[in-house]
Design an enzyme around this catalytic site. Structure first.
Site, mmCIF file in Angstrom:
data_model
loop_
_atom_site.group_PDB
_atom_site.id
_atom_site.type_symbol
_atom_site.label_atom_id
_atom_site.label_comp_id
_atom_site.label_asym_id
_atom_site.label_seq_id
_atom_site.Cartn_x
_atom_site.Cartn_y
_atom_site.Cartn_z
ATOM 1 N N HIS A 40 41.308 22.392 1.137
ATOM 2 C CA HIS A 40 40.573 21.768 2.245
ATOM 3 C C HIS A 40 39.193 22.420 2.371
ATOM 4 O O HIS A 40 38.945 23.460 1.782
ATOM 5 C CB HIS A 40 41.341 21.945 3.562
ATOM 6 C CG HIS A 40 41.473 23.387 3.944
ATOM 7 N ND1 HIS A 40 42.494 24.182 3.490
ATOM 8 C CD2 HIS A 40 40.691 24.188 4.705
ATOM 9 C CE1 HIS A 40 42.332 25.416 3.953
ATOM 10 N NE2 HIS A 40 41.248 25.444 4.697
ATOM 11 N N HIS A 125 32.184 25.337 1.395
ATOM 12 C CA HIS A 125 32.850 25.547 0.111
ATOM 13 C C HIS A 125 34.343 25.303 0.303
ATOM 14 O O HIS A 125 34.829 25.288 1.426
ATOM 15 C CB HIS A 125 32.603 26.964 -0.412
ATOM 16 C CG HIS A 125 33.184 28.022 0.470
ATOM 17 N ND1 HIS A 125 32.561 28.444 1.639
ATOM 18 C CD2 HIS A 125 34.342 28.718 0.390
ATOM 19 C CE1 HIS A 125 33.311 29.355 2.220
ATOM 20 N NE2 HIS A 125 34.404 29.543 1.496
#
Length: 187
Positions: A40, A125
């Site tokens: 995620h 990220h």
């Protein structure tokens, strides 16, 4: 409960994450790898928060982003955070864009109203591993792994609990909020 707010990824990103992990393992990297279903994009790590606080924050955050336009972001490279000359975290890079930044800022403003504080600047990220051991010439071995850019559509965010176990964290979706105005509570 330990909680975080995230944007889910699509199957193409999960697949690239898995392929990258397999390549890194073959090249001698040892890490706490993120399982395919747990991949995620974290927006905020909230830490230990009471259930009451989460219920309240979920409602306020969802209300704040009602009508936020759907957008997409691009996952385009494999990278790392290092300390000294040692890799610490390996990630899939997210090309930041105005919409992602604006969503982050809107949510941050609401969280600050609820006494949460965040020191770090937003560096989007997707973590795929926390490095424990690594081979010589590790930088080249990471930078050598490439893939075609992946577009990820975003029209919602989720709030998860994270239970740490000896075999890795167990994530459970608590809330899901659609930009079109729907807060779904998962039990």
């Amino acid at each position: 409960m330990r909680t975080f707010i995230a944007i889910d990824v699509n199957d193409a990103v999960r697949s690239v994450a898995q392929q990258s992990i397999e390549k890194l393992m073959k090249r001698g990297f040892k890490a706490n790898w993120v399982s395919k279903e747990n991949v995620h994009l974290t927006l905020f790590f909230l830490g230990e928060v009471s259930r009451h606080q989460i219920d309240e924050v979920a409602e306020h955050l969802c209300h704040r982003v009602i009508g936020f336009p759907s957008f997409s972001y691009i996952v385009d490279k494999l990278g790392y955070f290092s300390k000294g000359n040692q890799p610490r975290v390996i990630w899939l890079g997210v090309k930041s864009n105005q919409s992602l930044q604006k969503l982050y800022e809107e949510m941050k403003a609401e969280l600050v109203k609820h006494n949460f504080s965040f020191e770090e600047r937003f560096s989007p990220h997707i973590t795929i591993g926390r490095v424990k051991d690594f081979p010589n010439a590790w930088q080249a071995l990471i930078e050598d792994i490439t893939f075609e850019p992946i577009v990820v559509a975003v029209d919602r965010f989720s709030i998860y609990s994270s239970q740490l176990t000896p075999t890795g964290p167990i994530y459970k979706q608590i809330y899901e909020c659609s930009f079109e105005g729907g807060l779904i509570k998962h039990e």
